[in-house]
Design a protein around this motif. Sequence first.
Motif, mmCIF file in Angstrom:
data_model
loop_
_atom_site.group_PDB
_atom_site.id
_atom_site.type_symbol
_atom_site.label_atom_id
_atom_site.label_comp_id
_atom_site.label_asym_id
_atom_site.label_seq_id
_atom_site.Cartn_x
_atom_site.Cartn_y
_atom_site.Cartn_z
ATOM 1 N N ILE A 1 20.696 -7.781 2.058
ATOM 2 C CA ILE A 1 21.067 -9.139 1.660
ATOM 3 C C ILE A 1 21.853 -9.767 2.804
ATOM 4 C CG2 ILE A 1 22.300 -10.565 -0.022
ATOM 5 C CD1 ILE A 1 21.939 -8.364 -2.061
ATOM 6 N N THR A 2 21.383 -10.915 3.273
ATOM 7 C CA THR A 2 22.040 -11.613 4.373
ATOM 8 C C THR A 2 22.472 -12.991 3.881
ATOM 9 O OG1 THR A 2 20.554 -10.489 5.925
ATOM 10 C CG2 THR A 2 21.835 -12.340 6.775
ATOM 11 N N PRO A 3 23.742 -13.152 3.501
ATOM 12 C CA PRO A 3 24.223 -14.455 3.022
ATOM 13 C C PRO A 3 24.293 -15.461 4.166
ATOM 14 C CG PRO A 3 25.688 -12.655 2.368
ATOM 15 C CD PRO A 3 24.777 -12.122 3.426
ATOM 16 N N PRO A 4 24.280 -16.754 3.837
ATOM 17 C CA PRO A 4 24.395 -17.778 4.891
ATOM 18 C C PRO A 4 25.766 -17.739 5.572
ATOM 19 C CG PRO A 4 24.467 -18.778 2.717
ATOM 20 C CD PRO A 4 24.084 -17.352 2.506
ATOM 21 N N PRO B 1 0.823 -1.211 0.000
ATOM 22 C CA PRO B 1 0.000 0.000 0.000
ATOM 23 C C PRO B 1 0.855 1.259 0.000
ATOM 24 C CG PRO B 1 0.136 -0.893 2.217
ATOM 25 C CD PRO B 1 0.864 -1.865 1.319
ATOM 26 N N LEU B 2 0.191 2.410 -0.076
ATOM 27 C CA LEU B 2 0.908 3.680 -0.074
ATOM 28 C C LEU B 2 1.709 3.868 1.206
ATOM 29 C CD1 LEU B 2 -1.781 6.112 -1.545
ATOM 30 C CD2 LEU B 2 0.119 5.023 -2.726
ATOM 31 N N GLN B 3 1.261 3.252 2.287
ATOM 32 C CA GLN B 3 1.957 3.409 3.560
ATOM 33 C C GLN B 3 3.297 2.675 3.591
ATOM 34 O OE1 GLN B 3 -1.179 2.389 3.189
ATOM 35 N NE2 GLN B 3 -2.282 4.239 3.836
ATOM 36 N N GLY B 4 3.601 1.905 2.556
ATOM 37 C CA GLY B 4 4.848 1.169 2.509
ATOM 38 C C GLY B 4 4.725 -0.193 3.169
ATOM 39 N N GLY B 5 5.855 -0.840 3.342
ATOM 40 C CA GLY B 5 5.856 -2.167 3.937
ATOM 41 C C GLY B 5 7.181 -2.854 3.669
ATOM 42 N N SER B 6 7.203 -4.162 3.815
ATOM 43 C CA SER B 6 8.425 -4.922 3.580
ATOM 44 C C SER B 6 8.075 -6.282 2.988
ATOM 45 C CB SER B 6 9.223 -5.099 4.875
ATOM 46 O OG SER B 6 8.492 -5.861 5.823
ATOM 47 N N LEU B 7 9.070 -6.885 2.375
ATOM 48 C CA LEU B 7 8.890 -8.170 1.702
ATOM 49 C C LEU B 7 10.205 -8.930 1.818
ATOM 50 C CD1 LEU B 7 6.735 -9.651 0.001
ATOM 51 C CD2 LEU B 7 7.749 -8.636 -2.033
ATOM 52 N N THR B 8 10.123 -10.228 2.118
ATOM 53 C CA THR B 8 11.324 -11.041 2.306
ATOM 54 C C THR B 8 11.222 -12.327 1.514
ATOM 55 O OG1 THR B 8 11.706 -10.161 4.531
ATOM 56 C CG2 THR B 8 12.763 -12.239 4.001
ATOM 57 N N VAL B 9 12.345 -12.729 0.924
ATOM 58 C CA VAL B 9 12.411 -13.990 0.197
ATOM 59 C C VAL B 9 13.772 -14.611 0.478
ATOM 60 C CG1 VAL B 9 13.359 -13.005 -1.936
ATOM 61 C CG2 VAL B 9 11.987 -15.094 -2.041
ATOM 62 N N SER B 10 13.847 -15.929 0.388
ATOM 63 C CA SER B 10 15.109 -16.641 0.613
ATOM 64 C C SER B 10 15.470 -17.454 -0.616
ATOM 65 C CB SER B 10 15.007 -17.566 1.833
ATOM 66 O OG SER B 10 14.832 -16.823 3.020
ATOM 67 N N GLY B 11 16.763 -17.476 -0.923
ATOM 68 C CA GLY B 11 17.250 -18.277 -2.028
ATOM 69 C C GLY B 11 17.486 -19.719 -1.607
ATOM 70 N N ALA B 12 17.764 -20.566 -2.576
ATOM 71 C CA ALA B 12 17.976 -21.990 -2.302
ATOM 72 C C ALA B 12 19.187 -22.209 -1.401
ATOM 73 C CB ALA B 12 18.141 -22.752 -3.614
ATOM 74 N N ASP B 13 20.160 -21.294 -1.438
ATOM 75 C CA ASP B 13 21.364 -21.441 -0.624
ATOM 76 C C ASP B 13 21.200 -20.862 0.774
ATOM 77 O OD1 ASP B 13 21.231 -18.777 -1.248
ATOM 78 O OD2 ASP B 13 23.380 -18.561 -1.673
ATOM 79 N N GLY B 14 20.010 -20.310 1.081
ATOM 80 C CA GLY B 14 19.771 -19.740 2.395
ATOM 81 C C GLY B 14 19.967 -18.236 2.466
ATOM 82 N N THR B 15 20.408 -17.604 1.381
ATOM 83 C CA THR B 15 20.554 -16.149 1.373
ATOM 84 C C THR B 15 19.178 -15.501 1.528
ATOM 85 O OG1 THR B 15 22.486 -16.270 -0.064
ATOM 86 C CG2 THR B 15 21.362 -14.151 0.075
ATOM 87 N N ARG B 16 19.090 -14.563 2.441
ATOM 88 C CA ARG B 16 17.813 -13.886 2.691
ATOM 89 C C ARG B 16 17.861 -12.466 2.126
ATOM 90 N NH1 ARG B 16 17.863 -14.292 7.675
ATOM 91 N NH2 ARG B 16 18.166 -12.142 8.387
ATOM 92 N N TYR B 17 16.785 -12.098 1.430
ATOM 93 C CA TYR B 17 16.666 -10.773 0.818
ATOM 94 C C TYR B 17 15.448 -10.080 1.421
ATOM 95 C CZ TYR B 17 19.457 -13.349 -2.624
ATOM 96 O OH TYR B 17 20.410 -14.124 -3.237
ATOM 97 N N THR B 18 15.648 -8.909 1.990
ATOM 98 C CA THR B 18 14.550 -8.156 2.596
ATOM 99 C C THR B 18 14.465 -6.789 1.949
ATOM 100 O OG1 THR B 18 14.819 -9.292 4.712
ATOM 101 C CG2 THR B 18 13.602 -7.217 4.725
ATOM 102 N N LEU B 19 13.305 -6.485 1.398
ATOM 103 C CA LEU B 19 13.066 -5.204 0.732
ATOM 104 C C LEU B 19 12.176 -4.345 1.628
ATOM 105 C CD1 LEU B 19 13.492 -3.582 -1.935
ATOM 106 C CD2 LEU B 19 11.276 -4.495 -2.671
#
Length: 561
Positions: free
Chosen positions: A133-136, A64-82
């Motif tokens: 970006i948080t690598p394993p 929404p316009l108020q913003g927010g966050s979204l997180t996904v992880s790769g197969a190697d365990g690297t975590r990406y947070t936007l």
Amino acid sequence: MKQFSVFLLLVLILSACRPGNNPATAPDRGASQAEFQWIFETTNEPLVITTVPDIARQVQALIPLQGGSLTVSGADGTRYTLEIPPDALTTETLISMTPLASLEGIPFGSSEVMAVQLEPEGAFFNNFLTLTITPPQEIPLDQQILYGFQGSQNELTLAAPVINSAEIKILIQHFSGYGVTKGLLADIEPYRQRLGGAAESRLQSEAAYQLGRVRQQQLLGTGDTGDDLKTIFEDLFARFDREVVQPRLSAAGESCAAGRLALQTLLSVERQKQLLGMSSDEDASNMQNLFETVGMTCLKEEYQLCAKDHIIHRMIPVWLGIERQSQLLGTPEGGTPLTQEARRLTEQCLRFDLEFYSSGSFDDGGDGYDSVVRSKIPIRFNTGDMKFTGKAPLVNESFEFRVKGCRVNNQRGGSTFELIDFAYISDTHSPNDQLGYVRDLNMTYFPERTTESFTITCPGPPDVTYTFPPSPLWWGIYLVTHFEELGDMDSGISVPPAELLEQLTFGGGMNLPVNAGGGYTATDWEILGGEYFAKKEWIKELSGEGVVETGTFKLYHRPGE
């Protein structure tokens, strides 16, 4: 929209600079623009990479316009947070994050794949988003190389870090792909002049390179760049302004696309000046004036698509985007000529006429009745309450009640048709489909109870005459045949359809607990897309009960006054 916010990146570099105590790590103060001439020259060999997304791990969210966050992880365990701040979006946006399964073509760094694709590709934001970006396995600070890739060819560039954070954080004002690899900044040197295709992306990449160097020096305590970096980038900025910014501003009124690019560029400049303490009322006025010019151009283009090509689904997002951008620019409470015109043209665009026809029949071995209704409902959109509404008489065109062996005097009795809610469902044919289309409609409506009546005279001796009071005869047939489409009732109706119809036939049912606030729902339309925009046809029958109802909705798009 491939514009990068070069200027804010430069500001972060400059704001990080302090008088240096390590001249060996600082650029030569006498460095001239000739040293960076390559930034403004066209390269025939930009570095490009090949990527394969890991679609199974993709995540999506409507932000929404108020913003927010979204997180996904790769197969190697690297975590990406936007992280999306509240002043970044002009309209709610469906954002997707897809980790990469493989990546080839980066000539520096390690072989591990720690990258993510952000979509919608090319989206531009009013303020920076932050990708963490948080690598394993932790990557040492002096071995972190942040990069991006953009466009159909996946041209490789460097990405700008948050300089005061030891975490791997990338500043993003434009959606494409971003990642981190393990290596040394010195490893980049042979390829610096091939990073990025156009001048602006090469300048952005060079700024990111210098920003990464400042970050390492600042967090590791290995030295400082001094004021020389500021001198160099002031020269580069001045040239970029002459060769890129000013031509875009001159072309701003030629088309909506050109205007948006100019506005994005000037917005980046304004943000830089604010951070440097250089902004002025004149700067704000220039931004507002350009926004009014660009907004009016885009608005008129969009209205023409609506009025001439019946592309209806883009007008509300354009209007809301103008309203949101105006808020971010601090426009007066009453709005501006642009916002007022946007509201007016949006309401003119979203005008429809809905034609409703229904014929209900009840046959009980020769006895029974037929009743036909019709209505033409003007549907109008109001920007004040963000709602479609419509109401019109429901005309009982014909009514015939039949009783074998008796004479019947029939009296038609109509009511009112009310449209409660109306929405179109848009879609795209492919990820690259910029225009889109309307896939379906979702309409909530309620025809009020009709009021047919009749007088029966049956031969005697003596003749018997009976007058039945106004009864919802067509309405009863419509209710039992469309019962599954009716929602939000005050209480349930548990009697079988045949018994319910019998009640309705003989004057009952006037107090049935049906709430017009819920109404019937009509979906699965056939979208035609022209002035005759959509239709819905049906034949409904209660098997063994002698009840048949046929009907149509025809929706016409009538933009204009």
